[in-house]
Design a protein around this motif. Structure first.
Motif, PDB file in Angstrom:
ATOM      1  N   MET A  54       0.833  -1.180   0.000  1.00 49.30           N
ATOM      2  CA  MET A  54       0.000   0.000   0.000  1.00 49.30           C
ATOM      3  C   MET A  54       0.881   1.249   0.000  1.00 49.30           C
ATOM      4  SD  MET A  54      -2.899  -1.265   2.726  1.00 49.30           S
ATOM      5  CE  MET A  54      -3.995   0.090   2.437  1.00 49.30           C
ATOM      6  N   ILE A  55       0.378   2.286  -0.602  1.00 49.75           N
ATOM      7  CA  ILE A  55       1.159   3.512  -0.786  1.00 49.75           C
ATOM      8  C   ILE A  55       1.574   4.143   0.540  1.00 49.75           C
ATOM      9  CG2 ILE A  55      -0.835   5.062  -0.993  1.00 49.75           C
ATOM     10  CD1 ILE A  55       2.269   5.308  -3.162  1.00 49.75           C
ATOM     11  N   GLU A  56       0.743   4.010   1.578  1.00 49.40           N
ATOM     12  CA  GLU A  56       1.065   4.653   2.851  1.00 49.40           C
ATOM     13  C   GLU A  56       2.056   3.864   3.694  1.00 49.40           C
ATOM     14  OE1 GLU A  56      -2.604   2.188   3.486  1.00 49.40           O
ATOM     15  OE2 GLU A  56      -2.053   3.651   1.992  1.00 49.40           O
ATOM     16  N   ASP A  57       2.425   2.655   3.295  1.00 50.35           N
ATOM     17  CA  ASP A  57       3.364   1.840   4.067  1.00 50.35           C
ATOM     18  C   ASP A  57       4.702   2.552   4.276  1.00 50.35           C
ATOM     19  OD1 ASP A  57       1.454  -0.122   4.311  1.00 50.35           O
ATOM     20  OD2 ASP A  57       2.360  -1.467   2.831  1.00 50.35           O
ATOM     21  N   GLU A  58       5.199   3.213   3.238  1.00 52.33           N
ATOM     22  CA  GLU A  58       6.483   3.927   3.351  1.00 52.33           C
ATOM     23  C   GLU A  58       6.382   5.078   4.352  1.00 52.33           C
ATOM     24  OE1 GLU A  58       9.815   6.092   0.509  1.00 52.33           O
ATOM     25  OE2 GLU A  58       8.219   4.907  -0.416  1.00 52.33           O
ATOM     26  N   TRP A  59       5.229   5.761   4.353  1.00 58.31           N
ATOM     27  CA  TRP A  59       5.027   6.852   5.306  1.00 58.31           C
ATOM     28  C   TRP A  59       5.056   6.310   6.728  1.00 58.31           C
ATOM     29  CZ3 TRP A  59       1.555   8.337   9.097  1.00 58.31           C
ATOM     30  CH2 TRP A  59       1.651   9.660   9.511  1.00 58.31           C
ATOM     31  N   TRP A  60       4.314   5.221   6.986  1.00 60.14           N
ATOM     32  CA  TRP A  60       4.281   4.634   8.319  1.00 60.14           C
ATOM     33  C   TRP A  60       5.646   4.082   8.719  1.00 60.14           C
ATOM     34  CZ3 TRP A  60       1.171   5.719  12.005  1.00 60.14           C
ATOM     35  CH2 TRP A  60      -0.143   6.087  11.738  1.00 60.14           C
TER      36      TRP A  60
END
Length: 120
Positions: A1-7
């Motif tokens: 998922m795209i937000e995995d890197e943010w988390w």
């Protein structure tokens, strides 16, 4: 998922936003497309963690037992431009346009939730 890197960055207490390599637009929350130009060449870049309170409300009735009221829910405009929906921590009173800086609330899985406190 795209937000995995943010988390993943939050595990190291790093606050990041997406930046478009085509037009330079910075955005948050993570998306597949640039909200500035519609491009797809996006990268995560670390930001300063400084911003100002854009709007806020004090929540007195928590939506579930997982939240302990009262708490302050706010929109914070980062120095780099994007707006984050977040919590304000520390003593009040709070005001719009108040300078804030990022702090971190640990989560059980090793990540951290960015919260904001008054910037001295």
């Amino acid at each position: 998922m795209i937000e995995d890197e943010w988390w993943a960055a939050t595990a190291d207490r790093r606050l990041t936003v997406q930046r478009c390599r085509a037009c330079g637009h910075a955005q948050h929350y993570p998306r597949e497309l640039c909200t500035g130009c519609g491009g797809t060449d996006l990268e995560f870049t670390e930001v300063s963690g400084h911003g100002t309170v854009d709007s806020f409300t004090v929540v007195h009735r928590a939506p579930s037992p997982a939240f302990q009221a009262p708490y302050v829910l706010a929109r914070v405009r980062l120095a780099e431009g994007p707006i984050l929906l977040t919590h304000l921590t520390g003593p009040g009173p709070w005001a719009c346009d108040e300078p804030v800086r990022v702090g971190w609330r640990p989560l059980p899985d090793g990540r951290h939730l960015p919260v904001f406190e008054k910037d001295a």
